[in-house]
Design a protein around this motif. Sequence first.
Motif, short mmCIF file in Angstrom:
data_model
loop_
_atom_site.label_atom_id
_atom_site.label_comp_id
_atom_site.label_asym_id
_atom_site.label_seq_id
_atom_site.Cartn_x
_atom_site.Cartn_y
_atom_site.Cartn_z
N SER A 34 0.71 -1.34 -0.06
CA SER A 34 0.09 0.09 -0.10
C SER A 34 0.94 1.33 0.03
O SER A 34 0.40 2.21 -0.73
N CYS A 35 2.08 1.25 0.52
CA CYS A 35 2.83 2.32 0.86
C CYS A 35 4.07 2.20 0.20
O CYS A 35 5.13 2.94 -0.03
N ARG A 36 4.17 1.10 -0.96
CA ARG A 36 5.10 0.81 -2.05
C ARG A 36 6.40 0.73 -1.52
O ARG A 36 7.59 1.22 -2.10
N ILE A 37 6.64 -0.13 -0.54
CA ILE A 37 7.79 -0.17 0.00
C ILE A 37 8.11 -1.96 0.20
O ILE A 37 7.47 -2.76 0.27
N LYS A 38 9.60 -1.99 -0.46
CA LYS A 38 9.94 -3.59 -0.61
C LYS A 38 10.84 -3.79 0.69
O LYS A 38 11.76 -3.14 0.71
N LEU A 39 10.33 -4.45 1.73
CA LEU A 39 10.91 -4.88 2.92
C LEU A 39 11.55 -6.06 2.48
O LEU A 39 11.12 -7.00 2.39
N GLN A 40 12.93 -6.28 2.65
CA GLN A 40 13.75 -7.54 2.43
C GLN A 40 13.57 -8.32 3.81
O GLN A 40 13.51 -7.55 5.04
N LEU A 41 13.31 -9.66 3.70
CA LEU A 41 13.34 -10.41 4.80
C LEU A 41 14.31 -10.31 5.76
O LEU A 41 14.23 -10.40 6.92
N ALA A 42 15.60 -9.91 5.33
CA ALA A 42 16.87 -9.66 6.25
C ALA A 42 16.41 -8.52 6.97
O ALA A 42 16.94 -8.53 8.10
N ASP A 43 15.99 -7.66 6.34
CA ASP A 43 15.64 -6.33 7.43
C ASP A 43 14.55 -6.57 8.25
O ASP A 43 14.90 -6.01 9.40
N TRP A 44 13.67 -7.41 7.82
CA TRP A 44 12.40 -7.75 8.73
C TRP A 44 12.95 -8.49 10.12
O TRP A 44 12.63 -8.14 11.09
N ALA A 45 14.00 -9.31 9.83
CA ALA A 45 14.67 -10.15 10.82
C ALA A 45 15.21 -9.29 11.64
O ALA A 45 15.30 -9.76 13.15
N LYS A 46 15.72 -8.10 11.49
CA LYS A 46 16.64 -7.26 12.31
C LYS A 46 15.53 -6.54 13.62
O LYS A 46 15.88 -5.99 14.44
N LEU A 47 14.22 -6.30 13.02
CA LEU A 47 13.39 -5.86 13.96
C LEU A 47 12.99 -6.79 15.24
O LEU A 47 12.91 -7.92 15.04
N ASN A 48 12.56 -5.98 16.17
CA ASN A 48 12.30 -6.81 17.39
C ASN A 48 10.66 -7.26 17.38
O ASN A 48 9.94 -6.66 16.40
N PHE A 49 10.25 -8.01 18.09
CA PHE A 49 8.91 -8.66 18.04
C PHE A 49 7.91 -7.53 18.18
O PHE A 49 6.94 -7.54 17.53
N GLU A 50 8.09 -6.71 19.21
CA GLU A 50 6.96 -5.41 19.23
C GLU A 50 6.98 -4.67 18.04
O GLU A 50 5.91 -4.30 17.82
N GLU A 51 8.04 -4.45 17.55
CA GLU A 51 7.99 -3.53 16.15
C GLU A 51 7.33 -4.32 14.86
O GLU A 51 6.56 -3.76 14.56
N LYS A 52 7.57 -5.60 14.82
CA LYS A 52 6.85 -6.10 13.77
C LYS A 52 5.42 -6.37 14.19
O LYS A 52 4.73 -6.07 13.32
N ALA A 53 4.91 -6.73 15.36
CA ALA A 53 3.68 -6.69 15.68
C ALA A 53 3.01 -5.26 15.52
O ALA A 53 1.82 -5.17 15.07
N GLN A 54 3.88 -4.32 15.76
CA GLN A 54 3.01 -3.00 15.40
C GLN A 54 2.87 -2.88 13.98
O GLN A 54 1.87 -2.28 13.56
N LEU A 55 3.82 -3.38 13.47
CA LEU A 55 3.81 -2.97 11.81
C LEU A 55 2.39 -3.92 11.36
O LEU A 55 1.68 -3.23 10.29
N ALA A 56 1.97 -4.87 12.04
CA ALA A 56 0.72 -5.54 11.62
C ALA A 56 -0.50 -4.93 12.23
O ALA A 56 -1.49 -4.93 11.48
N GLU A 57 -0.23 -4.04 13.37
CA GLU A 57 -1.48 -3.72 13.89
C GLU A 57 -1.81 -2.19 13.47
O GLU A 57 -3.01 -1.59 13.42
N LEU A 58 -0.61 -1.28 12.94
CA LEU A 58 -0.81 -0.17 12.68
C LEU A 58 -2.11 0.14 11.53
O LEU A 58 -1.89 -0.65 10.65
N PRO A 59 -2.83 1.35 11.55
CA PRO A 59 -3.41 1.47 10.40
C PRO A 59 -2.70 1.84 9.01
O PRO A 59 -1.66 2.30 9.22
#
Length: 156
Positions: A34-59
């Motif tokens: 939706s915001c046209r961002i290509k996030l690499q799995l390697a970058d995703w792996a660097k985020l902590n659990f709370e940040e990942k969960a927040q990316l799922a929850e944010l509008p």
Amino acid sequence: MKTLEIGTQYFRFENDFVNNLRCIPMIVRYKLDSCRIKLQLADWAKLNFEEKAQLAELPCQFPHDIEAYGHYVNALVWKYTGQYPSVLKQVADSWNETHEIPAEVKEKASEFACPQLTMEQWKNLETLQRFALVKLGRSGHEGKNFPVAFSEFGLM
């Protein structure tokens, strides 16, 4: 066509990784597109659990939400890598097309011997369900979850 208020939603076919969010769930992949961002799995792996969960929850449904979400993702990736994620020039959003079933969905259904979708079934899927089938149907994706999702969405 059913409309979907984009909120936190995980599919059953994602159960093997949602407890630790080691993979990017469909809800986050949808928001990233939706915001046209290509996030690499390697970058995703660097985020902590709370940040990942927040990316799922944010509008991330309305223009101001999409802009804020994109800024937040950029800030997170910069924090861990010192670089911004890639920007997608365009997003092939065939999941929004309800007048035609995307070729990749038809091909993947055939590959896994799933029944052919009818237009009525395709139109009645929620946006995030259509998104998941398109993403799971794209070449380069192993697709093992395609028949599982197909079944989960009541198409078998």
